[in-house]
Write a protein that holds these residues in place. Structure first.
Motif, PDB file in Angstrom:
ATOM      1  N   ALA A 211       1.447  -1.468   0.342  1.00  0.00           N
ATOM      2  CA  ALA A 211      -0.089   0.207   0.083  1.00  0.00           C
ATOM      3  C   ALA A 211       0.907   1.049  -0.188  1.00  0.00           C
ATOM      4  N   THR A 212       2.394   1.292   0.207  1.00  0.00           N
ATOM      5  CA  THR A 212       3.211   2.288   0.427  1.00  0.00           C
ATOM      6  C   THR A 212       4.005   2.309  -0.594  1.00  0.00           C
ATOM      7  N   GLY A 213       4.925   1.205  -0.919  1.00  0.00           N
ATOM      8  CA  GLY A 213       5.621   1.199  -1.654  1.00  0.00           C
ATOM      9  C   GLY A 213       7.276   0.521  -0.497  1.00  0.00           C
ATOM     10  N   SER A 214       6.733   1.265   0.673  1.00  0.00           N
ATOM     11  CA  SER A 214       7.940   1.411   1.520  1.00  0.00           C
ATOM     12  C   SER A 214       8.266  -0.161   1.778  1.00  0.00           C
ATOM     13  N   ALA A 215       9.459  -0.598   2.394  1.00  0.00           N
ATOM     14  CA  ALA A 215      10.093  -1.359   2.199  1.00  0.00           C
ATOM     15  C   ALA A 215      12.062  -1.551   3.102  1.00  0.00           C
ATOM     16  N   THR A 216      11.479  -3.198   3.727  1.00  0.00           N
ATOM     17  CA  THR A 216      13.033  -2.969   4.903  1.00  0.00           C
ATOM     18  C   THR A 216      13.509  -4.345   4.293  1.00  0.00           C
ATOM     19  N   LEU A 217      15.197  -3.504   3.646  1.00  0.00           N
ATOM     20  CA  LEU A 217      15.818  -4.857   3.503  1.00  0.00           C
ATOM     21  C   LEU A 217      16.982  -5.594   4.951  1.00  0.00           C
ATOM     22  N   THR A 218      16.887  -6.358   4.978  1.00  0.00           N
ATOM     23  CA  THR A 218      17.874  -7.413   6.009  1.00  0.00           C
ATOM     24  C   THR A 218      18.050  -8.606   4.977  1.00  0.00           C
TER      25      THR A 218
ATOM     26  N   SER B 130      21.999 -10.189   5.866  1.00  0.00           N
ATOM     27  CA  SER B 130      22.344 -11.082   7.057  1.00  0.00           C
ATOM     28  C   SER B 130      23.261 -12.323   6.236  1.00  0.00           C
ATOM     29  N   THR B 131      24.226 -12.381   7.596  1.00  0.00           N
ATOM     30  CA  THR B 131      25.788 -13.789   6.929  1.00  0.00           C
ATOM     31  C   THR B 131      26.471 -14.047   8.319  1.00  0.00           C
ATOM     32  N   VAL B 132      26.744 -16.046   8.211  1.00  0.00           N
ATOM     33  CA  VAL B 132      27.544 -15.961   9.570  1.00  0.00           C
ATOM     34  C   VAL B 132      28.578 -15.009  10.303  1.00  0.00           C
ATOM     35  N   MET B 133      28.874 -14.403   8.984  1.00  0.00           N
ATOM     36  CA  MET B 133      30.625 -13.962   9.242  1.00  0.00           C
ATOM     37  C   MET B 133      30.154 -12.446   9.974  1.00  0.00           C
ATOM     38  N   TYR B 134      29.009 -11.731   9.328  1.00  0.00           N
ATOM     39  CA  TYR B 134      28.905 -10.256  10.028  1.00  0.00           C
ATOM     40  C   TYR B 134      27.797 -10.023  11.265  1.00  0.00           C
ATOM     41  N   ASN B 135      27.539  -9.085  11.693  1.00  0.00           N
ATOM     42  CA  ASN B 135      26.073  -8.876  11.866  1.00  0.00           C
ATOM     43  C   ASN B 135      25.596  -9.142  10.810  1.00  0.00           C
ATOM     44  N   THR B 136      24.124  -8.797  11.109  1.00  0.00           N
ATOM     45  CA  THR B 136      22.713  -8.749  10.389  1.00  0.00           C
ATOM     46  C   THR B 136      23.078  -6.674  10.003  1.00  0.00           C
ATOM     47  N   VAL B 137      22.795  -6.957   9.080  1.00  0.00           N
ATOM     48  CA  VAL B 137      22.593  -4.711   8.786  1.00  0.00           C
ATOM     49  C   VAL B 137      21.157  -4.852   7.747  1.00  0.00           C
ATOM     50  N   GLU B 138      20.187  -3.911   8.447  1.00  0.00           N
ATOM     51  CA  GLU B 138      19.072  -3.738   8.332  1.00  0.00           C
ATOM     52  C   GLU B 138      18.511  -2.386   7.365  1.00  0.00           C
ATOM     53  N   TYR B 139      17.878  -2.588   6.092  1.00  0.00           N
ATOM     54  CA  TYR B 139      17.394  -0.869   5.771  1.00  0.00           C
ATOM     55  C   TYR B 139      16.129  -0.445   5.812  1.00  0.00           C
ATOM     56  N   SER B 140      15.847   0.295   5.264  1.00  0.00           N
ATOM     57  CA  SER B 140      14.505   0.936   5.315  1.00  0.00           C
ATOM     58  C   SER B 140      14.667   2.108   4.525  1.00  0.00           C
ATOM     59  N   GLY B 141      14.006   1.942   3.410  1.00  0.00           N
ATOM     60  CA  GLY B 141      14.294   2.451   1.376  1.00  0.00           C
ATOM     61  C   GLY B 141      12.299   2.487   1.683  1.00  0.00           C
ATOM     62  N   GLN B 142      12.636   2.514   0.295  1.00  0.00           N
ATOM     63  CA  GLN B 142      11.018   2.721  -0.311  1.00  0.00           C
ATOM     64  C   GLN B 142      11.495   1.574  -2.342  1.00  0.00           C
ATOM     65  N   LEU B 143      10.648   1.070  -2.707  1.00  0.00           N
ATOM     66  CA  LEU B 143      10.482   0.392  -3.832  1.00  0.00           C
ATOM     67  C   LEU B 143       9.998   1.480  -4.969  1.00  0.00           C
ATOM     68  N   TYR B 144      10.528   1.258  -6.548  1.00  0.00           N
ATOM     69  CA  TYR B 144      11.154   2.096  -7.363  1.00  0.00           C
ATOM     70  C   TYR B 144      11.212   1.075  -8.611  1.00  0.00           C
ATOM     71  N   ARG B 145       9.849   1.279  -9.878  1.00  0.00           N
ATOM     72  CA  ARG B 145      10.236   0.868 -11.106  1.00  0.00           C
ATOM     73  C   ARG B 145      12.058   1.300 -11.380  1.00  0.00           C
ATOM     74  N   ASN B 146      12.411   0.018 -12.116  1.00  0.00           N
ATOM     75  CA  ASN B 146      13.357  -0.074 -12.611  1.00  0.00           C
ATOM     76  C   ASN B 146      14.120   0.733 -13.798  1.00  0.00           C
TER      77      ASN B 146
END
Length: 183
Positions: A158-165, A167-183
C-alpha cells in the motif's frame, strides 16, 4: 386601503421567503452534501490505493524493481545512519541483480563501513511470497566471496516502503529502510 395593500405586500414577501426556504431544504442540507463529498473522497482514495497496490504487485511479479534505501543500521542495536546518496540501491532484474549498498563490516568493534558493489549474473533461491501486508522477497548469494549473504526484502504494497535485511554468518545483520521503485 393602504393597510390592505401593506398586508398583501407582507403576505407576498412571507410567501416568497417560505417557498425559498422550502426549495433550499429540498436540495439537501449542508451537512448532507458535506457527507456525500467525504464519501466520494474516501472512494477515490481507496481506488488510488488499490491501483498502487496493483502497481507494486506487478513490479514484484515481473521481478523488475529497485530498492532505494534511506537509512541503514547494524542489528541488533547499532547506530541508525542516514543515506543521502541516491546512487545506493538494490536492483532486481529478471536475469540478474545489481547490489550497490553501504554495509557495516567487522566481527568486533570497531566496525567499519564498506560498499557492497556487485553485479550478480545469478542469485540462489529467489522467492517472492505474498504476505498480509505485501510481499517478502528472499534470495542469497556469495557475492564472489566465501560467505553466503542472505537478502530478505519485506515490502508493504500500500505504501511501497520496504525493509531489506542482509545477514551472513560472518558479520552482524544489517537492516535498510527505504522505498520500492520501477527499474
Amino acid at each position: 386601503m393602504k393597510k390592505l395593500s401593506l398586508l398583501a405586500l407582507f403576505a407576498a414577501a412571507t410567501f416568497s421567503i417560505v417557498s425559498a426556504q422550502t426549495s433550499h431544504a429540498s436540495a439537501g442540507s449542508p451537512d448532507e452534501s458535506r457527507e456525500e463529498k467525504r464519501k466520494e473522497r474516501m472512494e477515490r482514495r481507496a481506488q488510488r490505493t488499490a491501483e498502487y497496490i496493483k502497481y507494486v504487485d506487478s513490479l514484484v511479479l515481473a521481478r523488475s524493481f529497485s530498492f532505494i534505501p534511506l537509512t541503514f543500521q547494524m542489528q541488533p542495536a547499532g547506530t541508525l545512519r542516514q543515506i543521502t546518496n541516491t546512487a545506493f540501491q538494490l536492483n532486481v532484474y529478471p536475469s540478474w541483480t545489481d547490489v550497490y549498498l553501504p554495509y557495516i563490516s567487522g566481527i568486533t568493534p570497531p566496525y567499519y563501513i564498506t560498499i557492497l558493489n556487485y553485479a550478480l549474473p545469478r542469485i540462489n533461491d529467489y522467492q517472492a511470497m505474498r504476505t498480509p501486508t505485501g510481499w517478502k522477497v528472499t534470495f542469497n548469494s556469495t557475492l564472489f566471496s566465501a560467505n553466503t549473504y542472505n537478502f530478505e526484502l519485506d515490502i508493504i504494497s500500500a505504501t511501497g516502503s520496504a525493509t531489506l535485511t542482509i545477514s551472513t554468518v560472518m558479520y552482524n545483520t544489517v537492516e535498510y529502510s527505504g522505498q520500492l521503485y520501477r527499474n
